[in-house]
Design a protein around this motif. Structure first.
Motif, PDB file in Angstrom:
ATOM      1  N   THR A   7       1.938  -2.068   2.797  1.00  0.00           N
ATOM      2  CA  THR A   7       1.187  -1.258   3.755  1.00  0.00           C
ATOM      3  C   THR A   7      -0.231  -0.965   3.307  1.00  0.00           C
ATOM      4  O   THR A   7      -1.006  -0.385   4.050  1.00  0.00           O
ATOM      5  N   GLY A   8      -0.579  -1.358   2.097  1.00  0.00           N
ATOM      6  CA  GLY A   8      -1.922  -1.112   1.602  1.00  0.00           C
ATOM      7  C   GLY A   8      -2.048  -1.587   0.177  1.00  0.00           C
ATOM      8  O   GLY A   8      -1.068  -1.957  -0.457  1.00  0.00           O
ATOM      9  N   ALA A   9      -3.286  -1.593  -0.329  1.00  0.00           N
ATOM     10  CA  ALA A   9      -3.517  -2.040  -1.694  1.00  0.00           C
ATOM     11  C   ALA A   9      -4.782  -1.406  -2.246  1.00  0.00           C
ATOM     12  O   ALA A   9      -5.726  -1.140  -1.505  1.00  0.00           O
ATOM     13  N   VAL A  66      -8.563   5.767 -15.629  1.00  0.00           N
ATOM     14  CA  VAL A  66      -9.694   5.564 -14.712  1.00  0.00           C
ATOM     15  C   VAL A  66      -9.393   4.433 -13.737  1.00  0.00           C
ATOM     16  O   VAL A  66      -9.648   4.543 -12.546  1.00  0.00           O
ATOM     17  N   PHE A  67      -8.816   3.343 -14.245  1.00  0.00           N
ATOM     18  CA  PHE A  67      -8.469   2.213 -13.377  1.00  0.00           C
ATOM     19  C   PHE A  67      -7.437   2.629 -12.333  1.00  0.00           C
ATOM     20  O   PHE A  67      -7.549   2.291 -11.149  1.00  0.00           O
ATOM     21  N   ILE A  68      -6.411   3.350 -12.761  1.00  0.00           N
ATOM     22  CA  ILE A  68      -5.379   3.807 -11.832  1.00  0.00           C
ATOM     23  C   ILE A  68      -5.977   4.716 -10.779  1.00  0.00           C
ATOM     24  O   ILE A  68      -5.695   4.582  -9.583  1.00  0.00           O
ATOM     25  N   GLN A  69      -6.828   5.652 -11.196  1.00  0.00           N
ATOM     26  CA  GLN A  69      -7.438   6.576 -10.249  1.00  0.00           C
ATOM     27  C   GLN A  69      -8.290   5.837  -9.224  1.00  0.00           C
ATOM     28  O   GLN A  69      -8.239   6.152  -8.031  1.00  0.00           O
ATOM     29  N   GLN A  70      -9.050   4.845  -9.666  1.00  0.00           N
ATOM     30  CA  GLN A  70      -9.901   4.108  -8.739  1.00  0.00           C
ATOM     31  C   GLN A  70      -9.053   3.315  -7.745  1.00  0.00           C
ATOM     32  O   GLN A  70      -9.343   3.296  -6.549  1.00  0.00           O
ATOM     33  N   ALA A  71      -8.016   2.649  -8.223  1.00  0.00           N
ATOM     34  CA  ALA A  71      -7.150   1.873  -7.329  1.00  0.00           C
ATOM     35  C   ALA A  71      -6.432   2.785  -6.338  1.00  0.00           C
ATOM     36  O   ALA A  71      -6.335   2.467  -5.148  1.00  0.00           O
ATOM     37  N   GLU A  77      -7.912   5.960   0.631  1.00  0.00           N
ATOM     38  CA  GLU A  77      -9.064   6.034   1.529  1.00  0.00           C
ATOM     39  C   GLU A  77      -8.956   4.997   2.639  1.00  0.00           C
ATOM     40  O   GLU A  77      -9.317   5.258   3.782  1.00  0.00           O
ATOM     41  N   ASN A  78      -8.451   3.809   2.306  1.00  0.00           N
ATOM     42  CA  ASN A  78      -8.368   2.735   3.288  1.00  0.00           C
ATOM     43  C   ASN A  78      -7.088   2.752   4.107  1.00  0.00           C
ATOM     44  O   ASN A  78      -7.027   2.143   5.167  1.00  0.00           O
ATOM     45  N   TYR A  79      -6.072   3.420   3.607  1.00  0.00           N
ATOM     46  CA  TYR A  79      -4.791   3.440   4.288  1.00  0.00           C
ATOM     47  C   TYR A  79      -4.237   4.865   4.326  1.00  0.00           C
ATOM     48  O   TYR A  79      -3.190   5.144   3.761  1.00  0.00           O
ATOM     49  N   PRO A  80      -4.947   5.787   5.002  1.00  0.00           N
ATOM     50  CA  PRO A  80      -4.523   7.194   4.980  1.00  0.00           C
ATOM     51  C   PRO A  80      -3.176   7.435   5.656  1.00  0.00           C
ATOM     52  O   PRO A  80      -2.557   8.459   5.429  1.00  0.00           O
ATOM     53  N   GLN A  81      -2.722   6.480   6.456  1.00  0.00           N
ATOM     54  CA  GLN A  81      -1.441   6.651   7.123  1.00  0.00           C
ATOM     55  C   GLN A  81      -0.259   6.583   6.161  1.00  0.00           C
ATOM     56  O   GLN A  81       0.854   6.945   6.519  1.00  0.00           O
ATOM     57  N   GLY A  84      -0.036  11.961   3.213  1.00  0.00           N
ATOM     58  CA  GLY A  84      -1.106  12.943   3.236  1.00  0.00           C
ATOM     59  C   GLY A  84      -1.675  13.227   1.864  1.00  0.00           C
ATOM     60  O   GLY A  84      -2.317  14.250   1.658  1.00  0.00           O
ATOM     61  N   TYR A  85      -1.497  12.331   0.915  1.00  0.00           N
ATOM     62  CA  TYR A  85      -1.947  12.529  -0.457  1.00  0.00           C
ATOM     63  C   TYR A  85      -3.465  12.577  -0.529  1.00  0.00           C
ATOM     64  O   TYR A  85      -4.158  11.807   0.114  1.00  0.00           O
ATOM     65  N   ASP A  86      -4.003  13.506  -1.312  1.00  0.00           N
ATOM     66  CA  ASP A  86      -5.444  13.655  -1.489  1.00  0.00           C
ATOM     67  C   ASP A  86      -5.869  12.943  -2.765  1.00  0.00           C
ATOM     68  O   ASP A  86      -5.513  13.390  -3.856  1.00  0.00           O
TER      69      ASP A  86
END
Length: 90
Positions: A7-9, A66-71, A77-81, A84-86
């Motif tokens: 559903t996203g990446a 840092v890598f995990i946080q960025q991914a 951000e691209n798959y908010p559906q 509801g995680y921030d």
């Protein structure tokens, strides 16, 4: 038979630091292997590897985190559906 739905990446890799860069690099056959630049290699038998580049990491930060946080940020951000995680609260 079980089914899997992607559903996203979110991607951080030696050939791209987001999904678009990664897919473009993969399509172009980019390798991502090169001379190491994040630390001195004079005491090692090799000085090349597949190194993630172009990501700012502050002194004392864990590179993997840092890598995990960025991914994760890219994913949410691209798959908010997905939920509801921030991503700011990783």
């Amino acid at each position: 038979m079980n089914r899997v739905f992607i559903t996203g990446a979110g991607v951080v890799s030696p050939i791209g630091n987001n999904l678009d860069e990664f897919m473009e690099g993969t399509a172009q056959g980019r390798k991502g292997i090169g001379r190491l630049s994040n630390f001195e290699t004079e005491h090692f038998p090799l000085n090349f590897a597949a190194e993630v580049k172009d990501i700012e990491i502050s002194s004392g930060e864990d590179r993997k985190q840092v890598f995990i946080q960025q991914a994760m940020k890219e994913l949410f951000e691209n798959y908010p559906q997905i939920c509801g995680y921030d991503p700011e609260n990783i």
